[in-house]
Design a protein around this motif. Structure first.
Motif, short mmCIF file in Angstrom:
data_model
loop_
_atom_site.label_atom_id
_atom_site.label_comp_id
_atom_site.label_asym_id
_atom_site.label_seq_id
_atom_site.Cartn_x
_atom_site.Cartn_y
_atom_site.Cartn_z
N SER A 78 0.84 -1.20 0.00
CA SER A 78 0.00 0.00 0.00
C SER A 78 0.87 1.24 0.00
CB SER A 78 -0.94 0.01 1.22
OG SER A 78 -0.18 0.13 2.41
N VAL A 79 0.26 2.36 -0.33
CA VAL A 79 0.92 3.65 -0.29
C VAL A 79 -0.07 4.65 0.31
CG1 VAL A 79 0.23 4.29 -2.65
CG2 VAL A 79 2.23 5.36 -1.61
N THR A 80 0.42 5.55 1.15
CA THR A 80 -0.44 6.51 1.85
C THR A 80 0.11 7.91 1.67
OG1 THR A 80 -1.08 4.87 3.51
CG2 THR A 80 -1.44 7.19 4.07
N TYR A 81 -0.80 8.84 1.40
CA TYR A 81 -0.46 10.26 1.32
C TYR A 81 -1.29 11.02 2.35
CZ TYR A 81 1.77 8.83 -2.97
OH TYR A 81 2.59 8.18 -3.86
N THR A 82 -0.65 11.86 3.11
CA THR A 82 -1.37 12.62 4.14
C THR A 82 -1.27 14.11 3.86
OG1 THR A 82 0.55 12.76 5.61
CG2 THR A 82 -0.91 10.87 5.91
N LEU A 114 -10.09 6.78 2.22
CA LEU A 114 -9.97 8.19 2.59
C LEU A 114 -10.28 8.32 4.08
CD1 LEU A 114 -11.99 9.79 -0.37
CD2 LEU A 114 -9.59 9.09 -0.32
N THR A 115 -9.40 9.00 4.79
CA THR A 115 -9.62 9.27 6.21
C THR A 115 -9.85 10.76 6.38
OG1 THR A 115 -8.20 7.42 6.84
CG2 THR A 115 -8.67 9.07 8.54
N PHE A 116 -10.85 11.10 7.21
CA PHE A 116 -11.22 12.50 7.41
C PHE A 116 -10.79 12.98 8.79
CE2 PHE A 116 -14.27 10.53 4.51
CZ PHE A 116 -14.11 11.33 3.39
N SER A 117 -10.82 14.29 8.98
CA SER A 117 -10.31 14.89 10.20
C SER A 117 -11.10 14.47 11.44
CB SER A 117 -10.32 16.42 10.09
OG SER A 117 -11.62 16.90 9.80
N THR A 120 -13.45 9.51 10.70
CA THR A 120 -14.25 8.61 9.87
C THR A 120 -13.49 8.30 8.58
OG1 THR A 120 -15.42 10.45 8.85
CG2 THR A 120 -16.41 9.47 10.81
N THR A 121 -13.92 7.24 7.91
CA THR A 121 -13.27 6.83 6.67
C THR A 121 -14.30 6.55 5.58
OG1 THR A 121 -13.27 4.49 7.33
CG2 THR A 121 -11.30 5.80 7.87
N GLN A 122 -13.85 6.60 4.35
CA GLN A 122 -14.65 6.21 3.20
C GLN A 122 -13.80 5.28 2.35
OE1 GLN A 122 -16.76 9.33 1.08
NE2 GLN A 122 -16.46 8.31 -0.89
N VAL A 123 -14.30 4.07 2.13
CA VAL A 123 -13.53 3.05 1.42
C VAL A 123 -14.17 2.76 0.07
CG1 VAL A 123 -12.65 0.69 1.48
CG2 VAL A 123 -12.79 2.02 3.60
N THR A 124 -13.35 2.78 -0.96
CA THR A 124 -13.78 2.40 -2.31
C THR A 124 -13.06 1.12 -2.69
OG1 THR A 124 -14.12 4.71 -2.96
CG2 THR A 124 -13.86 3.09 -4.73
N ASN A 125 -13.83 0.08 -2.98
CA ASN A 125 -13.24 -1.19 -3.39
C ASN A 125 -12.83 -1.12 -4.86
OD1 ASN A 125 -13.70 -2.37 -0.87
ND2 ASN A 125 -15.77 -3.00 -1.44
N THR A 181 -7.64 13.87 5.51
CA THR A 181 -6.31 13.90 6.13
C THR A 181 -5.38 12.83 5.58
OG1 THR A 181 -7.12 12.55 7.97
CG2 THR A 181 -7.14 14.95 8.27
N SER A 182 -5.92 11.79 4.95
CA SER A 182 -5.04 10.81 4.31
C SER A 182 -5.78 10.06 3.21
CB SER A 182 -4.47 9.81 5.33
OG SER A 182 -5.44 8.89 5.75
N ILE A 183 -4.98 9.63 2.21
CA ILE A 183 -5.48 8.84 1.09
C ILE A 183 -4.56 7.64 0.96
CG2 ILE A 183 -5.97 8.81 -1.38
CD1 ILE A 183 -6.12 11.93 -1.17
N ALA A 184 -5.13 6.43 1.09
CA ALA A 184 -4.33 5.21 1.02
C ALA A 184 -4.84 4.32 -0.11
CB ALA A 184 -4.40 4.44 2.34
N VAL A 185 -3.91 3.86 -0.94
CA VAL A 185 -4.22 2.90 -2.00
C VAL A 185 -3.56 1.59 -1.63
CG1 VAL A 185 -4.08 2.37 -4.45
CG2 VAL A 185 -4.28 4.76 -3.70
N SER A 186 -4.34 0.50 -1.62
CA SER A 186 -3.82 -0.80 -1.18
C SER A 186 -4.13 -1.89 -2.19
CB SER A 186 -4.45 -1.19 0.17
OG SER A 186 -4.20 -0.22 1.16
N ASN A 187 -3.17 -2.78 -2.38
CA ASN A 187 -3.38 -4.00 -3.16
C ASN A 187 -3.68 -5.10 -2.16
OD1 ASN A 187 -3.17 -6.38 -4.63
ND2 ASN A 187 -1.44 -5.69 -5.86
#
Length: 260
Positions: A78-82, A114-117, A120-125, A181-187
């Protein structure tokens, strides 16, 4: 394989004086590009012939491709950007898969989180044949189709071997009321040679609110309102406080004089 963060500052709202009409307040949305940083190690030029580069406009949005590389995530990586991205309408990712053999069709192979301040999170499969597909669409025995309207093709060209190749853009829509606050892409795929390739990342903010008049009609904008004690009714953004431009000077008032 989490990366350090490389986020550019967002441009925001330009405000004129609180005493002028609301129509004079200018707001605009602008793409905020995110550099992929040191986790991007696979050269675009090793895959694509005449790949886009620099600050590229793809699908009507700007992407920072100046590094010339993409992030290629293998199984479980995975890779994460904050950062801090407020009131975003959407997150836009240049995203494809590699080695996307036919048996992966309709298989969930990854996520974008996506993680918010507020925590909470929002996950896209990420589903093969749904919102992600093989980058080299001219290859045989691979899933080269998509059926989710959230993913669109923003670049058509050739791979370095001359076969057809694409870059697709996944759009993740947001309410426009939260701060990312962060965006993570995971395999999340656990078997086979499939990779998830991230070539670009952009956040699209909303146009900020325009101050509104809280008096009836257009009475905030009359000369009498602008030049009188009606200053308190002038347009104001939520959370802001108007100040009296004609307030008395305390020192002069105490000596019997009023400010001009």
């Amino acid at each position: 394989m989490n990366s350090a963060i490389f986020a550019k500052s967002a441009k925001g709202l330009i405000l004129a004086s609180g005493l002028i009409a609301a129509s004079s307040v200018v707001g605009y949305a602008q793409d905020v590009t995110v550099a992929l940083g040191t986790s991007a190690t696979l050269p675009l030029s090793s895959l694509y012939a005449s790949a886009p580069s620099g600050t590229a406009s793809l699908g009507g949005h700007a992407f920072d491709l100046s590094g010339g590389n993409l992030v290629s995530l293998g199984n479980g990586q995975s890779v994460t950007y904050t950062g801090s991205w407020s009131n975003a309408q959407s997150v836009l990712l240049l995203l494809n898969t590699m080695n996307t053999y036919l048996w992966y069709d309709q298989t969930q192979v990854g996520t974008v989180t996506l993680t918010f301040s507020d925590g909470t999170t929002q996950v896209t499969n990420l589903t093969v044949g749904g919102n992600v597909r093989e980058w080299r669409t001219g290859a045989g025995n691979t899933v080269n189709w998509i059926n989710d309207p959230a993913t669109t093709t923003v670049w058509n060209g050739s791979a370095i071997d001359g076969s057809a190749a694409v870059i697709d853009m996944l759009t993740i829509s947001l309410a426009g009321t939260q701060t990312i606050t962060s965006i993570a892409v995971s395999n999340t795929n656990g078997w086979g040679a499939l990779h998830i390739d991230l070539a670009g990342l952009t956040i699209d903010p909303v146009v900020a609110q325009t101050p509104t008049c809280i008096r009836a009609g257009n009475s905030c904008n009359t000369p009498a309102a602008i030049n009188s004690q009606a200053w308190k009714w002038q347009p104001v953004l939520p959370g802001a406080i108007n100040t009296n431009p004609h307030a008395k000077n305390t020192d002069r008032a105490n000596s019997g004089h009023k400010s001009q």
